[in-house]
Scaffold this active site. Structure first.
Site, PDB file in Angstrom:
ATOM      1  N   ASP A   1       0.856  -1.180   0.000  1.00  0.00           N
ATOM      2  CA  ASP A   1       0.000   0.000   0.000  1.00  0.00           C
ATOM      3  C   ASP A   1       0.897   1.236   0.000  1.00  0.00           C
ATOM      4  O   ASP A   1       1.433   1.604  -1.040  1.00  0.00           O
ATOM      5  CB  ASP A   1      -0.912  -0.093   1.228  1.00  0.00           C
ATOM      6  CG  ASP A   1      -1.978   0.965   1.290  1.00  0.00           C
ATOM      7  OD1 ASP A   1      -2.473   1.374   0.232  1.00  0.00           O
ATOM      8  OD2 ASP A   1      -2.331   1.392   2.403  1.00  0.00           O
TER       9      ASP A   1
ATOM     10  N   LYS B   1      -0.893  -1.655  -4.769  1.00  0.00           N
ATOM     11  CA  LYS B   1      -1.679  -0.439  -5.019  1.00  0.00           C
ATOM     12  C   LYS B   1      -0.703   0.706  -5.257  1.00  0.00           C
ATOM     13  O   LYS B   1      -0.446   1.509  -4.354  1.00  0.00           O
ATOM     14  CB  LYS B   1      -2.547  -0.111  -3.792  1.00  0.00           C
ATOM     15  CG  LYS B   1      -3.643  -1.106  -3.499  1.00  0.00           C
ATOM     16  CD  LYS B   1      -4.690  -0.530  -2.544  1.00  0.00           C
ATOM     17  CE  LYS B   1      -4.383  -0.789  -1.107  1.00  0.00           C
ATOM     18  NZ  LYS B   1      -5.538  -0.507  -0.202  1.00  0.00           N
TER      19      LYS B   1
HETATM   20  P1  IMP Z   1       1.827  -0.365   3.829  1.00  0.00           P
HETATM   21  O1  IMP Z   1       2.893  -0.345   4.879  1.00  0.00           O
HETATM   22  O2  IMP Z   1       1.044   0.913   3.767  1.00  0.00           O
HETATM   23  O3  IMP Z   1       2.305  -0.804   2.473  1.00  0.00           O
HETATM   24  O4  IMP Z   1       0.738  -1.324   4.362  1.00  0.00           O
HETATM   25  C1  IMP Z   1       0.776  -2.611   4.187  1.00  0.00           C
HETATM   26  C2  IMP Z   1      -0.189  -3.290   5.117  1.00  0.00           C
HETATM   27  O5  IMP Z   1      -1.419  -2.568   5.311  1.00  0.00           O
HETATM   28  C3  IMP Z   1      -0.554  -4.552   4.427  1.00  0.00           C
HETATM   29  O6  IMP Z   1       0.374  -5.566   4.693  1.00  0.00           O
HETATM   30  C4  IMP Z   1      -1.927  -4.817   4.971  1.00  0.00           C
HETATM   31  O7  IMP Z   1      -1.826  -5.490   6.199  1.00  0.00           O
HETATM   32  C5  IMP Z   1      -2.516  -3.451   5.202  1.00  0.00           C
HETATM   33  N1  IMP Z   1      -3.356  -3.053   4.045  1.00  0.00           N
HETATM   34  C6  IMP Z   1      -3.092  -2.114   3.118  1.00  0.00           C
HETATM   35  N2  IMP Z   1      -4.076  -2.035   2.203  1.00  0.00           N
HETATM   36  C7  IMP Z   1      -4.970  -2.975   2.557  1.00  0.00           C
HETATM   37  C8  IMP Z   1      -6.222  -3.418   1.974  1.00  0.00           C
HETATM   38  O8  IMP Z   1      -6.707  -2.943   0.938  1.00  0.00           O
HETATM   39  N3  IMP Z   1      -6.850  -4.415   2.644  1.00  0.00           N
HETATM   40  C9  IMP Z   1      -6.369  -4.996   3.773  1.00  0.00           C
HETATM   41  N4  IMP Z   1      -5.214  -4.631   4.332  1.00  0.00           N
HETATM   42  C10 IMP Z   1      -4.519  -3.619   3.732  1.00  0.00           C
END
Ligand code: IMP
Ligand code: MG
Length: 189
Positions: free
Chosen positions: A115, A143
Site C-alpha cells: 500500500d 496499489k
Molecule cells: P503499507 O505499509 O502501507 O504498504 O501497508 C501494508 C499493510 O497494510 C498490508 O500488509 C496490509 O496489512 C494493510 N493493508 C493495506 N491495504 C490494505 C487493503 O486494501 N486491505 C487490507 N489490508 C490492507
C-alpha cells in the site's frame, strides 16, 4: 464481470455486504502459480529463506511456497499498523517472533499487499542489517497509487487502484481473512 454479495446462496453470509469480487479463488491460484514460475526463474535451485509478513500473508505464503520447488526455510515477522479506519495508516510496528537467521541467505519477503510501502521499506532495512546475500519482495497485490515509501516489489500478483480489499488473508479490523476470494469493500467503509 463482477458479482456482488446480493446473492448469499453463491457467496455466503460471511461476505461483507455490497462487496465486489475482484479476484476469485481460482484466479488467485492461477496467478500464484505464475508468480512461483517467475520466482523460480530468478533463483533456480538456490536455497531461499522466505520471511512472511503476518498475518495478512498467511494464506498467500502457504500457497506460494507449495508452488516453489527449491529448498527453502520459512520464518515470519508480525507487522501491525493499528488501522482504525480502512484508509488511515497509523503507527507501524514490526515484531520479530524469533531471531532472524538470514546472514548470507537469499531472502524473499512475502506480503499480502503493498500500500504505502512503509511496512516493507522498514522490514527491508531490518533485514539488510542482518547481512543477507540478497533481498527481494513478493506481494500478491500492489496499489501503486498509494505509495509513500520508495519501495518496488520484485514479484507482484495483481495491480489494483486505490480500493480497500479483504479475503485470502487480507482483513478489515480482523475480519474476512478466511474468504477464498478477494473482494473490495464499498468506498467509505
Ligand atoms: P503499507 O505499509 O502501507 O504498504 O501497508 C501494508 C499493510 O497494510 C498490508 O500488509 C496490509 O496489512 C494493510 N493493508 C493495506 N491495504 C490494505 C487493503 O486494501 N486491505 C487490507 N489490508 C490492507
Ligand atoms: Mg500486512
Amino acid at each position: 464481470m463482477t458479482e456482488t454479495t446480493g446473492a448469499p446462496m453463491t457467496l455466503g453470509n460471511h461476505y461483507p455486504s455490497q462487496a465486489e469480487v475482484l479476484f476469485k479463488g481460482s484466479e488467485i491460484h492461477a496467478r500464484v502459480g505464475e508468480m512461483a514460475a517467475d520466482i523460480r526463474d530468478v533463483y533456480g535451485d538456490e536455497e531461499i529463506t522466505i520471511v512472511a509478513v503476518l498475518h495478512g500473508a498467511l494464506i498467500f505464503v502457504a500457497d506460494l511456497m507449495r508452488a516453489l520447488p527449491m529448498p527453502m526455510h520459512l520464518t515470519a515477522v508480525v507487522a501491525s499498523s493499528y488501522r482504525g479506519a480502512a484508509t488511515s495508516p497509523g503507527e507501524l510496528e514490526i515484531s520479530l517472533n524469533s531471531e532472524l537467521d538470514i546472514a548470507d541467505r537469499h531472502v524473499l519477503l512475502v506480503d499480502d499487499i503493498l500500500d504505502t510501502g512503509r511496512t516493507l521499506f522498514r522490514l527491508k532495512q531490518i533485514v539488510a542489517a542482518h547481512h543477507p546475500r540478497s533481498v527481494r519482495v513478493a506481494a500478491l497485490v500492489d496499489k501503486p497509487s498509494r505509495r509513500v515509501a520508495e519501495l518496488k516489489a520484485d514479484f507482484v500478483g495483481f495491480e489494483i487502484p486505490d480500493l480497500f480489499i479483504v479475503g485470502y488473508g487480507l482483513d478489515f479490523n480482523g475480519h474476512y481473512r478466511n474468504l477464498p476470494d478477494i473482494v473490495a469493500l464499498p468506498a467509505g467503509t
